[in-house]
Design a protein around this motif. Structure first.
Motif, PDB file in Angstrom:
ATOM      1  N   PRO A 188       5.145  -5.410 -13.166  1.00 30.60           N
ATOM      2  CA  PRO A 188       4.945  -3.985 -12.441  1.00 30.60           C
ATOM      3  C   PRO A 188       3.836  -4.140 -11.435  1.00 30.60           C
ATOM      4  O   PRO A 188       2.722  -5.079 -11.683  1.00 30.60           O
ATOM      5  CB  PRO A 188       4.692  -2.952 -13.495  1.00 30.60           C
ATOM      6  N   PRO A 189       3.885  -3.284 -10.216  1.00 34.46           N
ATOM      7  CA  PRO A 189       2.949  -3.798  -9.355  1.00 34.46           C
ATOM      8  C   PRO A 189       1.593  -3.478  -9.498  1.00 34.46           C
ATOM      9  O   PRO A 189       1.204  -2.514 -10.220  1.00 34.46           O
ATOM     10  CB  PRO A 189       3.521  -2.714  -8.164  1.00 34.46           C
ATOM     11  N   CYS A 190       0.491  -4.376  -9.109  1.00 28.77           N
ATOM     12  CA  CYS A 190      -0.708  -4.090  -9.702  1.00 28.77           C
ATOM     13  C   CYS A 190      -1.285  -3.441  -8.184  1.00 28.77           C
ATOM     14  O   CYS A 190      -2.048  -2.460  -8.544  1.00 28.77           O
ATOM     15  CB  CYS A 190      -1.380  -5.579  -9.824  1.00 28.77           C
ATOM     16  N   HIS A 191      -1.226  -4.006  -7.099  1.00 29.54           N
ATOM     17  CA  HIS A 191      -1.591  -3.364  -5.835  1.00 29.54           C
ATOM     18  C   HIS A 191      -0.281  -2.607  -5.500  1.00 29.54           C
ATOM     19  O   HIS A 191       0.355  -2.848  -4.812  1.00 29.54           O
ATOM     20  CB  HIS A 191      -2.075  -4.379  -4.831  1.00 29.54           C
ATOM     21  N   LYS A 192      -0.468  -1.329  -5.975  1.00 30.45           N
ATOM     22  CA  LYS A 192       0.736  -0.415  -5.885  1.00 30.45           C
ATOM     23  C   LYS A 192       0.588   0.456  -5.009  1.00 30.45           C
ATOM     24  O   LYS A 192       1.687   0.904  -4.435  1.00 30.45           O
ATOM     25  CB  LYS A 192       0.720   0.435  -7.286  1.00 30.45           C
ATOM     26  N   THR A 193      -0.477   1.221  -4.136  1.00 35.42           N
ATOM     27  CA  THR A 193      -0.301   2.278  -3.427  1.00 35.42           C
ATOM     28  C   THR A 193      -1.384   1.807  -1.960  1.00 35.42           C
ATOM     29  O   THR A 193      -2.515   1.768  -2.206  1.00 35.42           O
ATOM     30  CB  THR A 193      -0.995   3.525  -3.893  1.00 35.42           C
ATOM     31  N   TYR A 194      -0.760   1.851  -1.089  1.00 30.54           N
ATOM     32  CA  TYR A 194      -1.600   1.703   0.209  1.00 30.54           C
ATOM     33  C   TYR A 194      -1.444   3.035   1.257  1.00 30.54           C
ATOM     34  O   TYR A 194      -0.334   3.604   1.351  1.00 30.54           O
ATOM     35  CB  TYR A 194      -0.840   0.606   0.962  1.00 30.54           C
ATOM     36  N   LEU A 203      -7.426   2.007  12.796  1.00 32.92           N
ATOM     37  CA  LEU A 203      -6.552   2.285  11.510  1.00 32.92           C
ATOM     38  C   LEU A 203      -7.436   1.699  10.394  1.00 32.92           C
ATOM     39  O   LEU A 203      -7.765   0.581  10.408  1.00 32.92           O
ATOM     40  CB  LEU A 203      -5.320   1.218  11.937  1.00 32.92           C
ATOM     41  N   ASN A 204      -7.398   2.572   9.550  1.00 38.48           N
ATOM     42  CA  ASN A 204      -8.217   2.273   7.993  1.00 38.48           C
ATOM     43  C   ASN A 204      -7.014   2.001   7.327  1.00 38.48           C
ATOM     44  O   ASN A 204      -5.952   2.591   7.024  1.00 38.48           O
ATOM     45  CB  ASN A 204      -8.919   3.633   7.700  1.00 38.48           C
ATOM     46  N   CYS A 205      -7.423   1.459   6.041  1.00 36.12           N
ATOM     47  CA  CYS A 205      -6.625   1.418   4.796  1.00 36.12           C
ATOM     48  C   CYS A 205      -7.170   1.466   3.611  1.00 36.12           C
ATOM     49  O   CYS A 205      -8.342   1.177   3.287  1.00 36.12           O
ATOM     50  CB  CYS A 205      -5.892   0.066   5.023  1.00 36.12           C
ATOM     51  N   VAL A 206      -6.383   2.276   2.709  1.00 36.77           N
ATOM     52  CA  VAL A 206      -7.037   2.645   1.348  1.00 36.77           C
ATOM     53  C   VAL A 206      -5.922   1.785   0.549  1.00 36.77           C
ATOM     54  O   VAL A 206      -4.841   2.159   0.581  1.00 36.77           O
ATOM     55  CB  VAL A 206      -7.209   4.017   0.882  1.00 36.77           C
ATOM     56  N   LEU A 207      -6.373   0.859  -0.234  1.00 39.26           N
ATOM     57  CA  LEU A 207      -5.599   0.237  -1.276  1.00 39.26           C
ATOM     58  C   LEU A 207      -5.930   0.764  -2.850  1.00 39.26           C
ATOM     59  O   LEU A 207      -6.848   0.360  -3.138  1.00 39.26           O
ATOM     60  CB  LEU A 207      -5.600  -1.307  -1.327  1.00 39.26           C
ATOM     61  N   TYR A 208      -5.148   1.289  -3.439  1.00 36.47           N
ATOM     62  CA  TYR A 208      -5.178   1.455  -4.842  1.00 36.47           C
ATOM     63  C   TYR A 208      -4.479   0.479  -5.773  1.00 36.47           C
ATOM     64  O   TYR A 208      -3.538   0.398  -5.691  1.00 36.47           O
ATOM     65  CB  TYR A 208      -4.924   2.968  -5.577  1.00 36.47           C
ATOM     66  N   GLN A 209      -5.529  -0.279  -6.785  1.00 41.74           N
ATOM     67  CA  GLN A 209      -4.816  -1.099  -7.545  1.00 41.74           C
ATOM     68  C   GLN A 209      -4.896  -0.580  -8.754  1.00 41.74           C
ATOM     69  O   GLN A 209      -6.264  -0.494  -9.398  1.00 41.74           O
ATOM     70  CB  GLN A 209      -5.730  -2.667  -7.180  1.00 41.74           C
ATOM     71  N   ARG A 210      -3.918  -0.576  -9.742  1.00 41.02           N
ATOM     72  CA  ARG A 210      -4.126  -0.025 -11.059  1.00 41.02           C
ATOM     73  C   ARG A 210      -4.524  -1.203 -12.190  1.00 41.02           C
ATOM     74  O   ARG A 210      -5.099  -0.730 -12.848  1.00 41.02           O
ATOM     75  CB  ARG A 210      -2.589   0.302 -11.585  1.00 41.02           C
ATOM     76  N   SER A 211      -4.412  -2.236 -11.922  1.00 39.89           N
ATOM     77  CA  SER A 211      -4.962  -3.356 -12.681  1.00 39.89           C
ATOM     78  C   SER A 211      -5.366  -4.518 -11.574  1.00 39.89           C
ATOM     79  O   SER A 211      -4.660  -4.908 -10.752  1.00 39.89           O
ATOM     80  CB  SER A 211      -3.626  -3.541 -13.587  1.00 39.89           C
TER      81      SER A 211
END
Length: 308
Positions: A188-194, A203-211
């Motif tokens: 399952p995706p670890c780096h899941k939400t950009y 342009l800014n980016c937030v990456l949420y990584q569950r694991s």
């Protein structure tokens, strides 16, 4: 000087997890030290990239993986043919489990490369990252109470259009966590939400990584998220701003002690930058030759096993 280096926050996170993390039994059986919730911030202005220098990071491998995601492909064969090894262990483990054949990882990968039919049967990872990014499945409700498959959603293409036409939106998101298909994914995706954010001309980016495997995975994840931000910024005529990385279960594996201790003994050196050599027609048309890294003089690589 090293205390002011952008990489120091990565080393501080590694040190904190190793010294104060909760020791836990994990899915792989190896065991981790883990903290819940972490944040790193990197300024991407003037070509700067979060490319770790306290060990060599093979940025071309990470770049090839990102470009593979953008094709929507989920079979490892295109990566294998480029010498990219990072996804090999999962289909190999599945093959051994399903067939009982005790084939070595090297021989399995060789068969993937040489036998297209074998690769089609055993090299697919299920609907992992790229499939969700560019072909998220849809289903339409029918009057008879059943559902029929609809056209896939290309989240990346829709993101580009959204950034161009509605920059103030709070819905500039690429999501990989498709609950209905998790059981079909090799991982399952670890780096899941950009999520992307336009601030003026940046342009800014937030990456949420569950694991997050901080020792092996995070250097790749930081590079890839920053690279995707740079590519998107170029495509929509913005300048790269800030990458904000946020981790959920943020951990180090217990069998990575030699890597961790060696890396923490080193000092960051240099400030690597990235130049994108041309502007392709779309976000899907970049090639490895389009990227050039400068001023990257890292310490040597440190090998450690991947937990499957």
């Amino acid at each position: 000087m090293s205390q002011n280096h952008p990489e120091q926050q990565y080393l501080d996170l590694m040190r904190h997890i190793w010294s104060a993390g909760s020791e836990r039994v994990d899915r792989t059986g190896i065991g981790t030290r883990s903290v819940m919730g972490a944040m790193l911030r990197f300024d991407l202005a003037d070509g700067a990239m979060p490319l770790i220098t306290t060990k060599r990071v093979y940025w071309k491998t990470a770049t090839r993986e990102l470009l593979w995601f953008l094709t929507g492909d989920t079979n490892i064969r295109p990566l294998v043919l480029q010498g990219v090894k990072i996804w090999n262990e999962w289909p190999h483990a599945n093959y051994v489990k399903e067939t009982g054949e005790q084939i070595s990882l090297e021989d399995f990968v060789q068969r993937i490369a040489e036998d297209e039919a074998f690769a089609e049967r055993w090299g697919d990872l299920g609907p992992v990252y790229g499939k969700q990014w560019v072909d998220w499945p849809t289903y339409h409700y029918r009057k008879d109470g059943l559902y029929e498959k609809g056209p896939g959603i290309n989240q990346v293409a829709e993101l580009v259009e959204s950034l161009r036409n509605n920059p103030g939106s709070r819905r500039h998101i690429i999501e990989g966590w498709n609950v209905a298909e998790l059981d079909r994914m090799a991982l399952p995706p670890c780096h899941k939400t950009y999520q992307f954010h336009v601030a003026g001309d940046r342009l800014n980016c937030v990456l949420y990584q569950r694991s997050c495997d901080v020792a092996l995975g995070l250097p790749f994840n930081l590079w890839s998220a920053a690279l995707l931000t740079r590519m998107l910024a170029q495509q929509v005529d913005l300048l790269p701003g800030e990458l904000v990385w946020m981790g959920g279960d943020t951990h180090l594996y217990l069998n990575h002690a030699h890597l961790i201790e060696e890396q923490l003994s080193r000092e960051p050196q240099g400030h690597p930058t990235l130049e994108i050599m041309q502007r392709p027609a779309s976000i899907f048309d970049y090639r490895i030759e389009d990227f050039e890294v400068r001023d990257y003089t890292p310490h040597g690589p440190i090998k450690a096993p991947v937990a499957v």
